[in-house]
Motif scaffolding. Structure first.
Motif, PDB file in Angstrom:
ATOM      1  N   GLY A  61      -9.834 -22.237   1.052  1.00 48.26           N
ATOM      2  CA  GLY A  61     -10.892 -23.018   1.471  1.00 48.26           C
ATOM      3  C   GLY A  61     -11.309 -22.815   2.855  1.00 48.26           C
ATOM      4  N   ASP A  62     -12.721 -23.008   3.066  1.00 51.54           N
ATOM      5  CA  ASP A  62     -13.136 -22.874   4.371  1.00 51.54           C
ATOM      6  C   ASP A  62     -12.640 -23.796   5.609  1.00 51.54           C
ATOM      7  OD1 ASP A  62     -14.595 -20.499   3.145  1.00 51.54           O
ATOM      8  OD2 ASP A  62     -16.243 -21.839   2.956  1.00 51.54           O
ATOM      9  N   THR A  63     -12.407 -25.000   4.995  1.00 50.02           N
ATOM     10  CA  THR A  63     -12.011 -26.230   6.104  1.00 50.02           C
ATOM     11  C   THR A  63     -10.678 -26.426   5.870  1.00 50.02           C
ATOM     12  OG1 THR A  63     -12.760 -27.899   4.924  1.00 50.02           O
ATOM     13  CG2 THR A  63     -14.197 -26.949   6.413  1.00 50.02           C
ATOM     14  N   ALA A  64      -9.943 -27.191   6.791  1.00 51.69           N
ATOM     15  CA  ALA A  64      -8.461 -27.680   6.645  1.00 51.69           C
ATOM     16  C   ALA A  64      -8.208 -28.493   5.253  1.00 51.69           C
ATOM     17  CB  ALA A  64      -8.064 -28.574   7.747  1.00 51.69           C
ATOM     18  N   ASN A  65      -9.389 -28.990   4.925  1.00 54.34           N
ATOM     19  CA  ASN A  65      -9.023 -29.957   3.787  1.00 54.34           C
ATOM     20  C   ASN A  65      -9.835 -29.640   2.400  1.00 54.34           C
ATOM     21  OD1 ASN A  65      -7.488 -32.014   5.273  1.00 54.34           O
ATOM     22  ND2 ASN A  65      -9.296 -32.738   6.163  1.00 54.34           N
ATOM     23  N   GLU A  66     -10.352 -28.408   2.632  1.00 56.70           N
ATOM     24  CA  GLU A  66     -11.010 -27.803   1.274  1.00 56.70           C
ATOM     25  C   GLU A  66     -10.054 -27.129   0.320  1.00 56.70           C
ATOM     26  OE1 GLU A  66     -15.098 -25.287   0.312  1.00 56.70           O
ATOM     27  OE2 GLU A  66     -14.065 -25.117   2.134  1.00 56.70           O
ATOM     28  N   ALA A  67     -10.128 -27.308  -0.928  1.00 57.71           N
ATOM     29  CA  ALA A  67      -9.336 -26.853  -1.910  1.00 57.71           C
ATOM     30  C   ALA A  67      -9.561 -25.168  -1.866  1.00 57.71           C
ATOM     31  CB  ALA A  67      -9.152 -27.497  -3.223  1.00 57.71           C
ATOM     32  N   SER A  68      -8.660 -24.476  -2.718  1.00 57.23           N
ATOM     33  CA  SER A  68      -8.861 -23.313  -2.974  1.00 57.23           C
ATOM     34  C   SER A  68      -9.895 -22.939  -3.637  1.00 57.23           C
ATOM     35  CB  SER A  68      -7.399 -22.459  -3.557  1.00 57.23           C
ATOM     36  OG  SER A  68      -7.344 -23.079  -4.813  1.00 57.23           O
ATOM     37  N   GLN A  69     -10.527 -21.727  -3.853  1.00 61.26           N
ATOM     38  CA  GLN A  69     -11.616 -21.187  -4.490  1.00 61.26           C
ATOM     39  C   GLN A  69     -11.435 -20.143  -5.086  1.00 61.26           C
ATOM     40  OE1 GLN A  69     -15.182 -21.286  -1.866  1.00 61.26           O
ATOM     41  NE2 GLN A  69     -14.061 -22.012  -0.425  1.00 61.26           N
ATOM     42  N   LEU A  70     -11.858 -19.999  -6.663  1.00 63.48           N
ATOM     43  CA  LEU A  70     -11.897 -18.785  -7.347  1.00 63.48           C
ATOM     44  C   LEU A  70     -13.194 -18.128  -7.008  1.00 63.48           C
ATOM     45  CD1 LEU A  70     -10.792 -20.181 -10.754  1.00 63.48           C
ATOM     46  CD2 LEU A  70      -9.497 -18.589  -9.342  1.00 63.48           C
ATOM     47  N   LEU A  71     -12.922 -16.766  -6.452  1.00 60.97           N
ATOM     48  CA  LEU A  71     -14.079 -16.018  -5.825  1.00 60.97           C
ATOM     49  C   LEU A  71     -13.933 -14.561  -6.396  1.00 60.97           C
ATOM     50  CD1 LEU A  71     -14.433 -17.402  -2.410  1.00 60.97           C
ATOM     51  CD2 LEU A  71     -16.110 -18.019  -4.543  1.00 60.97           C
ATOM     52  N   LEU A  72     -15.169 -13.692  -6.646  1.00 61.27           N
ATOM     53  CA  LEU A  72     -14.571 -12.232  -6.919  1.00 61.27           C
ATOM     54  C   LEU A  72     -14.266 -11.561  -5.734  1.00 61.27           C
ATOM     55  CD1 LEU A  72     -15.444 -10.103  -9.039  1.00 61.27           C
ATOM     56  CD2 LEU A  72     -17.533  -9.760  -8.130  1.00 61.27           C
ATOM     57  N   ASN A  73     -13.349 -10.839  -6.252  1.00 60.11           N
ATOM     58  CA  ASN A  73     -12.576 -10.008  -5.102  1.00 60.11           C
ATOM     59  C   ASN A  73     -13.007  -8.549  -5.345  1.00 60.11           C
ATOM     60  OD1 ASN A  73     -11.404  -8.146  -3.425  1.00 60.11           O
ATOM     61  ND2 ASN A  73      -9.423  -9.213  -4.082  1.00 60.11           N
ATOM     62  N   PRO A  74     -14.239  -7.878  -4.679  1.00 62.86           N
ATOM     63  CA  PRO A  74     -14.599  -6.601  -5.212  1.00 62.86           C
ATOM     64  C   PRO A  74     -13.412  -5.466  -5.080  1.00 62.86           C
ATOM     65  CG  PRO A  74     -15.577  -7.290  -3.305  1.00 62.86           C
ATOM     66  CD  PRO A  74     -14.720  -8.431  -3.615  1.00 62.86           C
ATOM     67  N   ALA A  75     -12.435  -5.595  -4.297  1.00 59.39           N
ATOM     68  CA  ALA A  75     -11.388  -4.786  -4.185  1.00 59.39           C
ATOM     69  C   ALA A  75     -10.174  -4.973  -4.830  1.00 59.39           C
ATOM     70  CB  ALA A  75     -11.201  -4.579  -2.362  1.00 59.39           C
ATOM     71  N   ALA A  76     -10.284  -5.607  -5.942  1.00 63.59           N
ATOM     72  CA  ALA A  76      -9.164  -6.006  -6.860  1.00 63.59           C
ATOM     73  C   ALA A  76      -8.421  -4.735  -7.260  1.00 63.59           C
ATOM     74  CB  ALA A  76      -9.474  -6.920  -7.910  1.00 63.59           C
ATOM     75  N   SER A  77      -7.179  -4.950  -7.280  1.00 66.76           N
ATOM     76  CA  SER A  77      -6.392  -3.769  -7.721  1.00 66.76           C
ATOM     77  C   SER A  77      -5.863  -3.992  -9.048  1.00 66.76           C
ATOM     78  CB  SER A  77      -4.809  -3.371  -7.038  1.00 66.76           C
ATOM     79  OG  SER A  77      -4.107  -2.568  -7.471  1.00 66.76           O
ATOM     80  N   MET A  78      -5.801  -2.903  -9.965  1.00 67.67           N
ATOM     81  CA  MET A  78      -5.503  -3.003 -11.228  1.00 67.67           C
ATOM     82  C   MET A  78      -4.083  -3.544 -11.530  1.00 67.67           C
ATOM     83  SD  MET A  78      -6.457   0.024 -14.188  1.00 67.67           S
ATOM     84  CE  MET A  78      -5.111   0.306 -15.578  1.00 67.67           C
ATOM     85  N   TYR A  79      -3.190  -3.155 -10.662  1.00 72.93           N
ATOM     86  CA  TYR A  79      -1.939  -3.732 -10.772  1.00 72.93           C
ATOM     87  C   TYR A  79      -1.391  -4.666  -9.747  1.00 72.93           C
ATOM     88  CZ  TYR A  79      -1.674   0.123 -13.970  1.00 72.93           C
ATOM     89  OH  TYR A  79      -1.908   1.130 -15.268  1.00 72.93           O
ATOM     90  N   THR A  80      -0.300  -5.298  -9.811  1.00 71.88           N
ATOM     91  CA  THR A  80       0.247  -6.209  -8.672  1.00 71.88           C
ATOM     92  C   THR A  80       1.458  -6.299  -8.840  1.00 71.88           C
ATOM     93  OG1 THR A  80      -0.245  -8.445  -7.884  1.00 71.88           O
ATOM     94  CG2 THR A  80      -0.429  -7.954 -10.480  1.00 71.88           C
ATOM     95  N   ALA A  81       2.337  -6.773  -7.922  1.00 74.85           N
ATOM     96  CA  ALA A  81       3.746  -7.179  -7.873  1.00 74.85           C
ATOM     97  C   ALA A  81       4.018  -8.421  -8.582  1.00 74.85           C
ATOM     98  CB  ALA A  81       4.390  -7.126  -6.341  1.00 74.85           C
TER      99      ALA A  81
END
Length: 146
Positions: A61-81
């Protein structure tokens, strides 16, 4: 104990349906997140797999008390650890038939120096989920017990 995980897939609805089949549960749309689905196991642990569109990422989140957000990541990798191991009620034979039907890689693997087995199940041939069907889960649990 892990109660739920989040993954990204190119076809979230279909992936959620396949995972629900392995869990012998149900796939439903994820409320509040259009295009996302959840595979529910309906087990005593509340097991759930969130499946979001590929490229979706969790951002703080943008502030200390704001929850996480699901957003588009244009640099997403096809693979992950990142990967997970999940006990499933489906047998190895059932897992294999699902993998063959989907055209997804599935490999029965022995980990370590013969410590335990897992089924590598490659969702959309890019995301690893280690499955522990009833016939191999006990050895895994024995190895992981203190």
């Amino acid at each position: 104990m892990i109660h739920h995980i989040s993954i990204a897939a190119h076809n979230p609805m279909h992936v959620s349906q396949v995972l629900a089949e392995l869990l012998q549960g149900q796939s439903i749309p994820f409320p509040g997140h259009p295009g996302s689905y959840v595979a529910l196991a309906f087990d005593p642990q509340g097991t759930m797999v969130e499946v979001h569109p590929f490229g979706t990422a969790l951002f703080p989140g943008d502030t200390a008390n704001e929850a996480s957000q699901l957003l588009l990541n244009p640099a997403a990798s096809m693979y992950t650890a990142n990967h997970t191991a999940i006990s499933v009620p489906a047998s190895t034979a059932k897992i294999q038939s699902i993998a063959e039907r989907e055209g997804w890689r599935m490999v029965h693997c022995r980990r370590g120096d013969n410590y335990f087995d897992v089924i590598e199940f490659w969702v959309e041939n890019q995301l690893l989920i280690e499955l522990l069907p009833p016939e191999i889960v006990d050895r895994y649990l024995t190895f992981m017990s203190p």
